[in-house]
Design an enzyme around this catalytic site. Structure first.
Site, PDB file in Angstrom:
ATOM      1  N   ASN A  87      -5.934  -5.635   5.085  1.00 20.65           N
ATOM      2  CA  ASN A  87      -6.115  -4.926   6.219  1.00 20.65           C
ATOM      3  C   ASN A  87      -7.601  -5.510   7.071  1.00 20.65           C
ATOM      4  OD1 ASN A  87      -5.593  -3.308   3.549  1.00 20.65           O
ATOM      5  ND2 ASN A  87      -4.875  -1.776   5.014  1.00 20.65           N
ATOM      6  N   GLU A 134       0.865  -1.138   0.082  1.00 20.67           N
ATOM      7  CA  GLU A 134      -0.256  -0.085  -0.037  1.00 20.67           C
ATOM      8  C   GLU A 134       0.859   1.272  -0.055  1.00 20.67           C
ATOM      9  OE1 GLU A 134      -3.681  -2.232   2.121  1.00 20.67           O
ATOM     10  OE2 GLU A 134      -2.393  -1.082   3.459  1.00 20.67           O
ATOM     11  N   HIS A 187      -1.351  -4.142  12.528  1.00 18.71           N
ATOM     12  CA  HIS A 187      -2.359  -5.190  12.388  1.00 18.71           C
ATOM     13  C   HIS A 187      -2.214  -6.246  13.274  1.00 18.71           C
ATOM     14  CE1 HIS A 187      -2.808  -3.632   7.772  1.00 18.71           C
ATOM     15  NE2 HIS A 187      -3.351  -2.685   8.704  1.00 18.71           N
TER      16      HIS A 187
END
Ligand code: FDA
Length: 496
Positions: free
Chosen positions: A475, A352, A437
């Site tokens: 995600n 990303e 995460h």
């Protein structure tokens, strides 16, 4: 008040917690949500609720003397990190040996600080991660419900292609394309309608005003505006901020918890004992696992499964920074909300493209890579320090770094560019020592049954990212939300 009894208690107020609170409230169940962070509703002296990334103050971080932003410096020394007053700020970095875990603190949990990228996982990978969950039902019912409830939207492509604020993303796409890699646009819970009005000067700037990480004052549909507001609106849900749950024990008919209430300066106000019939742990991978491990190890809930603490992973997170050629600038105007990712189907990487919203041209391209690293860590409990420990070594991150490096080496080779070594501190181009995460610790179908009910303890539930075994490939918050919706629907039907 001491000795208060409520039908249901929800610990934490992130995605899993917020879903549970709303559905309990709608079902008429009196519910108390206990959140250790503050309610982010009152503006500071500058008239804003949150501070931005370039001028961090006490609102930025959870009881720190100095900010700990992941990007330490670009071009000149210490661009981002500043001394601050210790206060109940919105972002925490929980430091374990070899791994710093960023989490949100406040009513809304991670939704307050995160980048808002709302990505449904690849179905085949979801089926590998959750072999016992009915994928048909997830993809036809629960993912669509989560997307609607979170107000996920997509950037209009013509605007993306034209705006100065995503020049940095388009440049990274061009550079990746020269190496033969494609990209994909990622949906988000930040309103692109609002972002476009920011650009036209018709709305106050948030994403276009270097806001993310320490909160967005506008534009982002965070949980406090969505699920949690709706939960309170049912009339059955109360949220108690600045209440940290420290202990869970069993009563004859349910559970008792201890909660420590503090002021925003950290002074203890009261230690409360509360009882409930149904207890939902939504304190996140770290928070829910800590409560369960402590309860097992101290003998409060001695029969908790051996697997509590197992199956932790950082979702293969690695950050990387590249240096661009002087004739290919990234642009000094950068939206703080990422919308584009490079895809590498062979190495199983999505990289990303993250902003460097420094307000000046830095020639830096920043990436948050999500890789499919099979290594797992485990949490343990240190009784002497009353602290959660994480058994995770830098060596376990090696497959993630190798995958991201494989991709970005090719991007560099195709463009005659190099890495940047001044961005993360320690002179490294790949940051494998922190993550956004955290996943796992109370894995579905191991610590709990197939719907989040803790094995051996009726009416005790895990609702959050602790259920996900370490990796999702994308995600995580849409998945955490969808899974929580699925689980609470079953629990409401069968257990209440
Ligand atoms: P979550 O962590 O959201 O909430 C847990 C809450 O419980 C917190 O508010 C915490 O304060 C509270 N708590 C903990 N212990 C407690 C206790 N003992 N008592 C009371 N309260 C307690 N994901 C994504 O899908 N897209 C993205 O773009 C991003 N970007 C991103 C950026 C940054 C900077 C971060 C830190 C994270 C992301 N994420 C993300 C990750 C995402 O935010 C994360 O996966 C979810 O917030 C996890 O949801 P949970 O419900 O598991 O808990």
């Amino acid at each position: 008040a001491a000795g208060t009894h409520v039908p249901a208690i929800v610990v934490g107020s992130g995605y899993g917690a917020a879903v549970s609170a709303l559905r309990l409230g709608q079902a008429g169940v009196g519910t108390l949500v206990l959140e250790m962070g503050r309610a982010w509703t009152t503006p500071g002296p500058d008239g804003k609720v949150f501070c931005d990334m370039l001028n961090p103050d006490r609102r930025s971080m959870w009881f720190r003397d100095r900010t700990e932003a992941p990007v330490d410096g670009v071009l000149f020394l210490d661009l981002a990190n500043r001394p601050i007053r210790r206060w109940a700020g919105v972002l925490d970095r929980v430091q374990f040996p070899g791994m710093g875990v960023y989490v949100g603190r406040g009513v809304g949990g991670g939704s307050l600080v995160n980048g808002g990228m709302a990505v449904v996982p690849d179905r085949a990978y979801f089926e590998q991660v959750f072999p016992t969950v009915d994928a048909d039902e997830m993809y036809s019912t629960w993912f669509p419900l989560a997307n609607r409830a979170l107000r996920v939207n997509s950037i209009p492509e013509p605007w993306f292609e034209g705006t100065d604020h995503y020049r940095y993303a388009r440049l990274s796409r061009t550079l990746a394309g020269r190496a033969g890699y494609g990209t994909r646009l990622l949906p988000n819970v930040y309103s692109f309608e609002h972002m476009m009005r920011e650009e036209r000067g018709e709305a106050p700037k948030s994403a276009l005003g270097t806001e993310v990480l320490y909160g967005n004052n506008h534009g982002k549909f965070s949980l406090d505006k969505g699920y949690l507001a709706q939960a309170v609106g049912t009339g059955n849900v109360t949220i108690a901020p600045l209440h940290r749950v420290t202990r869970v024990t069993r009563t004859a008919t349910g559970y008792a918890i201890t909660a420590r209430q503090i002021t925003e300066d950290g002074t203890l106000v009261a230690e409360k004992q509360l009882t409930c019939d149904h207890l939902f742990l939504g304190a996140g991978s770290l928070g829910s696992t800590e409560l369960l491990l402590r309860a097992r190890e101290t003998g409060d809930l001695p029969d908790l499964p051996d697997e509590v603490g197992e199956g932790w992973g950082p979702n293969g997170n690695v950050m990387a920074a590249r240096n661009n050629n002087l004739h290919e600038p990234t642009g000094f105007k950068q939206s703080a909300i990422p919308v584009l990712a490079i895809t590498d189907p062979v190495r199983d990487v999505i990289a990303e493209i993250a902003p460097v919203p420094a307000g000046i041209e830095t020639y830096v391209s920043l990436y948050l890579a999500i890789t499919r690293n099979p290594n797992r860590g485990r949490f343990t409990y240190d009784p002497a320090a009353d602290r959660l420990d994480l058994q995770w070594t830098r060596a376990q991150a090696a497959p993630s770094v190798a995958a991201a490096k494989g991709l970005l080496d090719e991007v560099n080779a195709a463009n005659g560019t190099t890495y940047r070594y001044d961005v993360f501190g320690g002179g490294k181009a790949f940051a494998d020592d922190f993550c956004y995460h955290p996943l796992g610790g109370a894995v579905l179908d191991r610590v709990t049954d197939g719907h989040g009910r803790v094995r051996g303890y009726p009416n005790l539930y895990v609702t959050d990212g602790a259920l996900v075994p370490g990796s999702l490939g994308v995600n995580p918050f849409v998945t955490i939300t969808a899974l929580a919706e699925r689980n609470i629907a079953r629990v409401l039907a069968d257990d209440l």
